[in-house]
Design an enzyme around this catalytic site. Structure first.
Site, short mmCIF file in Angstrom:
data_model
loop_
_atom_site.label_atom_id
_atom_site.label_comp_id
_atom_site.label_asym_id
_atom_site.label_seq_id
_atom_site.Cartn_x
_atom_site.Cartn_y
_atom_site.Cartn_z
N ARG A 162 5.22 -14.76 -26.65
CA ARG A 162 5.91 -15.28 -26.15
C ARG A 162 6.11 -16.75 -25.35
O ARG A 162 6.25 -16.99 -24.41
CB ARG A 162 6.64 -14.58 -25.26
CG ARG A 162 7.34 -13.70 -25.80
CD ARG A 162 8.51 -12.94 -26.50
NE ARG A 162 9.25 -11.95 -26.82
CZ ARG A 162 9.41 -11.36 -27.98
NH1 ARG A 162 7.95 -11.60 -28.74
NH2 ARG A 162 9.81 -10.13 -28.63
N SER A 237 15.37 -8.85 -24.10
CA SER A 237 14.74 -8.81 -23.26
C SER A 237 13.97 -9.66 -22.35
O SER A 237 14.15 -11.14 -22.77
CB SER A 237 12.75 -8.31 -23.83
OG SER A 237 12.57 -7.86 -24.93
N GLU A 333 11.28 -13.67 -19.24
CA GLU A 333 11.17 -14.16 -20.34
C GLU A 333 12.03 -15.44 -20.38
O GLU A 333 12.08 -15.90 -21.28
CB GLU A 333 10.82 -13.13 -21.54
CG GLU A 333 10.76 -13.34 -22.69
CD GLU A 333 11.85 -12.73 -23.88
OE1 GLU A 333 12.58 -13.35 -24.41
OE2 GLU A 333 10.75 -11.78 -24.72
N1 EPU Z 1 9.44 2.11 -23.17
C1 EPU Z 1 9.83 3.18 -21.74
N2 EPU Z 1 11.73 2.50 -22.13
C2 EPU Z 1 12.21 1.84 -22.21
C3 EPU Z 1 11.88 0.28 -22.99
C4 EPU Z 1 10.65 0.72 -23.27
O1 EPU Z 1 9.50 3.92 -22.32
O2 EPU Z 1 13.19 1.76 -21.50
C5 EPU Z 1 8.55 2.07 -24.05
C6 EPU Z 1 8.01 3.08 -24.19
O3 EPU Z 1 7.21 4.04 -24.88
C7 EPU Z 1 8.02 2.40 -26.00
C8 EPU Z 1 7.88 1.50 -25.68
O4 EPU Z 1 7.73 0.78 -24.35
O5 EPU Z 1 6.91 3.16 -27.28
C9 EPU Z 1 7.04 -0.01 -26.24
O6 EPU Z 1 9.00 -0.38 -26.22
P1 EPU Z 1 9.72 -0.87 -27.91
O7 EPU Z 1 9.43 -0.82 -28.81
O8 EPU Z 1 10.88 -0.69 -27.84
O9 EPU Z 1 9.36 -2.71 -27.46
P2 EPU Z 1 9.13 -3.52 -26.17
O10 EPU Z 1 8.04 -3.82 -25.83
O11 EPU Z 1 10.20 -2.99 -25.05
C10 EPU Z 1 9.11 -5.11 -27.90
C11 EPU Z 1 10.32 -6.94 -27.55
C12 EPU Z 1 11.58 -6.19 -28.21
C13 EPU Z 1 10.72 -6.36 -29.60
C14 EPU Z 1 10.07 -5.02 -29.57
C15 EPU Z 1 9.74 -4.34 -31.14
C16 EPU Z 1 8.82 -8.14 -25.57
C17 EPU Z 1 9.25 -8.71 -23.81
N3 EPU Z 1 10.31 -7.57 -26.09
O12 EPU Z 1 9.90 -4.61 -27.11
O13 EPU Z 1 11.93 -8.07 -28.44
O14 EPU Z 1 12.12 -6.31 -30.52
O15 EPU Z 1 8.82 -5.28 -28.69
O16 EPU Z 1 8.56 -5.41 -31.79
O17 EPU Z 1 7.65 -8.32 -26.23
C18 EPU Z 1 12.81 -9.93 -27.08
O18 EPU Z 1 12.14 -10.35 -27.54
O19 EPU Z 1 14.45 -10.04 -26.49
C19 EPU Z 1 12.99 -8.54 -27.96
C20 EPU Z 1 13.98 -6.77 -28.27
#
Ligand code: EPU
Length: 337
Positions: A162, A237, A333
């Protein structure tokens, strides 16, 4: 080129925050952009792409320049690859669908990301195991001091999670006008290792996925947890996932054994901010007409009529609480304006 006065920016930011721009202009050609920048009359300018990564907290006492450059062209191709140039104002998801329709692979994991092509390199957008930098060849950007168009190759951009040169060393000095991508025409290298994609493809009963299947899976996953900005104001995010040292992580794990994590190097661990926020009790919490999304705690939402300052205050409360409980700083972000 028509400069308007006192325009609401509500429909120009995916959070749907209703603030006013003192002046506003939509730009369709690079030559209009150059002549606009030459005009010394408007010294303060805010460059606006898809408005999907910003939180507007006050009226903008400046000229808002909406980059509306359109067009997609094939620059060159070989038997296996194609180089496509897309203008900055192209909607990201529509561009991804256009590539898929032509049978070009590479961007499918980044289906349905809000925003425009021109702003995609700034924060090196990414999702489900693929980042923009994996397919970015170069971009053209207008140097606001010399008014020359310059080319930034992949290695010039210092891409990281990012992050890029456009958020750091050259921040505010360039406007990206177009981006060139390298995509595959056949033997596509699918990235389906991300847990949620594997599960979704199994649910879809797809054994040998195509680029279209992967895109469909990603769209289904995103739709199941990320709110559609057309229905519920949000900026994806709101926070970045924090990266902490392995020592700090081991301490954290002693207190919270179930904490999810990904090693990004031998010494650094990425912890999902969504998990931290959920543990802190914020997931699904509403505060009047704004709050934390009920299906993904990393996303702050505007239920309609919220003020940018209110959402900013909520984000600060979340940051403070996370720091108090976990001793971890989480960084926004989105750009706060
Ligand atoms: N999780 C929770 N609770 C929540 C959300 C997440 O416990 O409410 C935990 C879970 O363990 C889950 C892990 O976080 O397994 C990862 O969650 P997720 O796969 O939804 O990914 P993220 O790390 O929360 C990132 C990006 C997203 C992108 C997803 C998928 C960032 C800041 N965000 O989210 O990007 O879609 O991975 O690759 O890196 C964006 O940048 O706007 C965005 C949506």
């Amino acid at each position: 080129m028509h400069i308007k006065t006192n325009i609401s920016l509500k429909s120009y930011n995916t959070f749907g925050i209703d603030v006013m721009a003192k002046h506003f202009v939509s730009i369709d050609t690079v030559s209009d952009l150059t002549s606009l920048i030459k005009q010394k009359h408007f010294s303060n300018k805010l460059i606006l792409g898809g408005g999907s990564n910003m939180l507007l907290t006050k009226d903008i006492d400046a000229l808002v320049v909406h980059i509306n450059l359109k067009g997609k062209t094939i620059v060159s191709q070989t038997e296996t690859s194609v180089f496509i140039k897309a203008e900055a104002g192209e909607n990201w998801h529509e561009f991804v669908l256009w590539c898929l329709d032509k049978g070009y692979g590479g961007l499918e994991n980044m289906s349905l990301i809000p925003g425009n092509v021109g702003t995609s390199p700034i924060q090196n957008i990414g999702a489900y195991g693929v980042e923009l930098k994996d397919h970015f060849v170069s971009c053209e950007a207008l140097n606001l001091n010399t008014l020359e168009l310059e080319t930034f190759n992949n290695s010039d951009c210092n891409f990281a999670y990012r992050n890029s040169i456009f958020k750091n060393e050259v921040k505010g000095q360039y406007i990206i006008t177009s981006v060139v991508f390298k995509l595959s025409k056949k033997d596509h290298e699918l990235k389906t290792n991300y847990g949620a994609i594997k599960t979704k493809l199994e649910e879809m009963m797809v054994k040998t996925p195509t680029i279209h299947d992967v895109s469909k899976a990603v769209i289904a996953i995103r739709e199941s947890k990320l709110p559609n900005p057309k229905e519920l104001g949000n900026s994806g995010s709101f926070f970045k996932n924090p990266v902490i040292s392995s020592e700090a992580f081991l301490k954290l794990q002693q207190n919270f054994p179930e904490v999810p994590s990904y090693y990004v190097s031998k010494k650094e661990v990425k912890v999902p901010a969504g998990w931290l926020i959920e543990q802190a009790g914020f997931k699904g919490k509403t505060f009047g007409n704004y709050g934390v999304h009920k299906k993904q705690a990393l996303v702050l939402v505007n239920y309609g009529g919220a003020k940018g300052e209110e959402i900013l205050e909520l984000s600060k409360l979340i940051q403070k609480t996370i720091y108090r409980i976990f001793n971890i700083s989480i960084e926004a972000e989105v750009n706060i304006l």
